[in-house]
Scaffold this motif. Structure first.
Motif, PDB file in Angstrom:
ATOM      1  N   PRO A  28       0.795  -1.112   0.040  1.00 47.28           N
ATOM      2  CA  PRO A  28       0.010   0.037   0.040  1.00 47.28           C
ATOM      3  C   PRO A  28       0.893   1.259   0.089  1.00 47.28           C
ATOM      4  CG  PRO A  28      -0.841  -1.490   1.628  1.00 47.28           C
ATOM      5  CD  PRO A  28       0.295  -2.187   1.017  1.00 47.28           C
ATOM      6  N   ARG A  29       2.031   1.371   0.620  1.00 43.92           N
ATOM      7  CA  ARG A  29       2.828   2.663   0.637  1.00 43.92           C
ATOM      8  C   ARG A  29       3.633   2.608  -0.687  1.00 43.92           C
ATOM      9  NH1 ARG A  29       3.158   6.577   3.480  1.00 43.92           N
ATOM     10  NH2 ARG A  29       5.353   6.670   3.841  1.00 43.92           N
ATOM     11  N   ILE A  35       1.498   6.564  -7.036  1.00 36.66           N
ATOM     12  CA  ILE A  35       0.563   7.252  -7.398  1.00 36.66           C
ATOM     13  C   ILE A  35       0.875   8.871  -7.447  1.00 36.66           C
ATOM     14  CG2 ILE A  35      -2.019   8.257  -6.826  1.00 36.66           C
ATOM     15  CD1 ILE A  35      -2.727   5.389  -5.851  1.00 36.66           C
ATOM     16  N   LEU A  36       1.727   9.215  -6.408  1.00 35.47           N
ATOM     17  CA  LEU A  36       2.208  10.572  -6.069  1.00 35.47           C
ATOM     18  C   LEU A  36       3.143  10.946  -7.138  1.00 35.47           C
ATOM     19  CD1 LEU A  36       2.110  10.942  -2.223  1.00 35.47           C
ATOM     20  CD2 LEU A  36       0.556  11.870  -3.812  1.00 35.47           C
ATOM     21  N   LYS A  49       5.278  14.783   1.312  1.00 36.00           N
ATOM     22  CA  LYS A  49       3.864  13.977   1.314  1.00 36.00           C
ATOM     23  C   LYS A  49       3.867  12.708   1.914  1.00 36.00           C
ATOM     24  CE  LYS A  49       2.702  16.501  -2.963  1.00 36.00           C
ATOM     25  NZ  LYS A  49       2.447  16.343  -4.408  1.00 36.00           N
ATOM     26  N   LEU A  50       5.191  11.840   1.715  1.00 39.11           N
ATOM     27  CA  LEU A  50       5.334  10.451   2.148  1.00 39.11           C
ATOM     28  C   LEU A  50       5.698  10.336   3.222  1.00 39.11           C
ATOM     29  CD1 LEU A  50       6.405   8.930  -1.533  1.00 39.11           C
ATOM     30  CD2 LEU A  50       4.205   8.716  -0.353  1.00 39.11           C
ATOM     31  N   LEU A  57      11.182   4.110  -0.728  1.00 38.49           N
ATOM     32  CA  LEU A  57       9.967   3.918  -1.644  1.00 38.49           C
ATOM     33  C   LEU A  57      10.448   4.475  -3.066  1.00 38.49           C
ATOM     34  CD1 LEU A  57       7.003   5.247   0.590  1.00 38.49           C
ATOM     35  CD2 LEU A  57       7.462   2.782  -0.030  1.00 38.49           C
ATOM     36  N   VAL A  58      10.882   5.510  -3.235  1.00 43.98           N
ATOM     37  CA  VAL A  58      11.161   5.956  -4.720  1.00 43.98           C
ATOM     38  C   VAL A  58      12.559   4.810  -5.184  1.00 43.98           C
ATOM     39  CG1 VAL A  58      12.601   7.609  -6.021  1.00 43.98           C
ATOM     40  CG2 VAL A  58      10.675   8.146  -4.431  1.00 43.98           C
ATOM     41  N   GLU A  59      13.359   4.663  -4.338  1.00 39.59           N
ATOM     42  CA  GLU A  59      14.364   3.520  -4.673  1.00 39.59           C
ATOM     43  C   GLU A  59      13.993   2.245  -5.132  1.00 39.59           C
ATOM     44  OE1 GLU A  59      17.722   3.673  -4.570  1.00 39.59           O
ATOM     45  OE2 GLU A  59      18.205   5.610  -3.975  1.00 39.59           O
ATOM     46  N   MET A  60      12.933   1.842  -4.432  1.00 39.84           N
ATOM     47  CA  MET A  60      12.217   0.595  -4.700  1.00 39.84           C
ATOM     48  C   MET A  60      11.339   0.667  -6.191  1.00 39.84           C
ATOM     49  SD  MET A  60       9.041  -1.546  -3.048  1.00 39.84           S
ATOM     50  CE  MET A  60       8.059  -0.299  -3.352  1.00 39.84           C
ATOM     51  N   LEU A  61      10.617   1.695  -6.322  1.00 43.76           N
ATOM     52  CA  LEU A  61      10.014   1.933  -7.629  1.00 43.76           C
ATOM     53  C   LEU A  61      10.871   2.004  -8.663  1.00 43.76           C
ATOM     54  CD1 LEU A  61       7.239   4.297  -6.193  1.00 43.76           C
ATOM     55  CD2 LEU A  61       6.876   1.782  -6.752  1.00 43.76           C
ATOM     56  N   PHE A  62      12.082   2.695  -8.606  1.00 46.60           N
ATOM     57  CA  PHE A  62      13.031   3.151  -9.503  1.00 46.60           C
ATOM     58  C   PHE A  62      13.559   1.728  -9.964  1.00 46.60           C
ATOM     59  CE2 PHE A  62      17.074   4.059 -11.250  1.00 46.60           C
ATOM     60  CZ  PHE A  62      16.887   5.023 -12.186  1.00 46.60           C
ATOM     61  N   ASP A  63      13.920   0.649  -8.950  1.00 46.31           N
ATOM     62  CA  ASP A  63      14.755  -0.291  -9.199  1.00 46.31           C
ATOM     63  C   ASP A  63      13.750  -1.468  -9.967  1.00 46.31           C
ATOM     64  OD1 ASP A  63      17.126   0.452  -7.940  1.00 46.31           O
ATOM     65  OD2 ASP A  63      16.511  -0.406  -6.059  1.00 46.31           O
TER      66      ASP A  63
END
Length: 162
Positions: A28-29, A35-36, A49-50, A57-63
């Motif tokens: 969920p996070r 989404i953001l 915001k987060l 979180l950004v690292e995980m989405l980027f990877d």
């Protein structure tokens, strides 16, 4: 991997698909972080915001190739201003003559044509300057030397036109 606070990220096609499928593959996070990410907000703004785990979180989405860094396009140099129009000398003189008539009409009334006849007939800057000096001496009788000089100051042929 160390992310700069001013880095900006956007969703990849894979990221958009992950949001559309709602498969539950994202925590969920991480889903909220995805989404953001909008391609406009910096990492510092996203962190606001987060919260504290924004960078992780950004690292995980980027990877996971769900987001990519937006590379700023080089800022183009502003266009050069157009060159100032070159006003030919005869047009400048004609403009000065028109301006002189308008300026002198309140002082000479219907006789402005008679008083300004040498000024209007002047074909060169020198002849115009001589005629303007004669008018200035006539005005000095009524306005004083300084008053006449200031009234005609911007009508001199060597002065710049507006």
């Amino acid at each position: 991997m160390n992310r700069a606070d001013d880095s900006v990220y956007r969703k990849t096609a894979r990221g958009v698909a992950a949001l559309a499928t709602r498969s539950g593959a994202l925590a969920p996070r991480a889903r909220m972080a995805l989404i953001l990410v909008n391609g406009h907000d910096s990492l510092a703004l996203l962190a606001g915001k987060l919260g504290a785990d924004a960078v992780a979180l950004v690292e995980m989405l980027f990877d996971g190739r769900l987001i990519e860094e937006v590379v700023a396009a080089p800022v183009p140099a502003p266009p050069a201003p157009p060159p100032a129009p070159v006003v030919p000398a005869d047009e400048r003189l004609a403009s000065l003559k028109r301006k002189a008539i308008v300026r002198l009409t309140p002082h000479f009334g219907p006789d402005v044509d008679v008083v300004c006849r040498p000024l209007l007939a002047a074909a060169t800057n020198e002849a115009y300057g001589t005629a303007l000096a004669a008018i200035e001496s006539k005005l000095a009788i009524y306005l004083g030397r300084k008053g006449a000089g200031s009234l005609l100051a911007d009508l001199r042929p060597g002065g710049d036109l507006p």
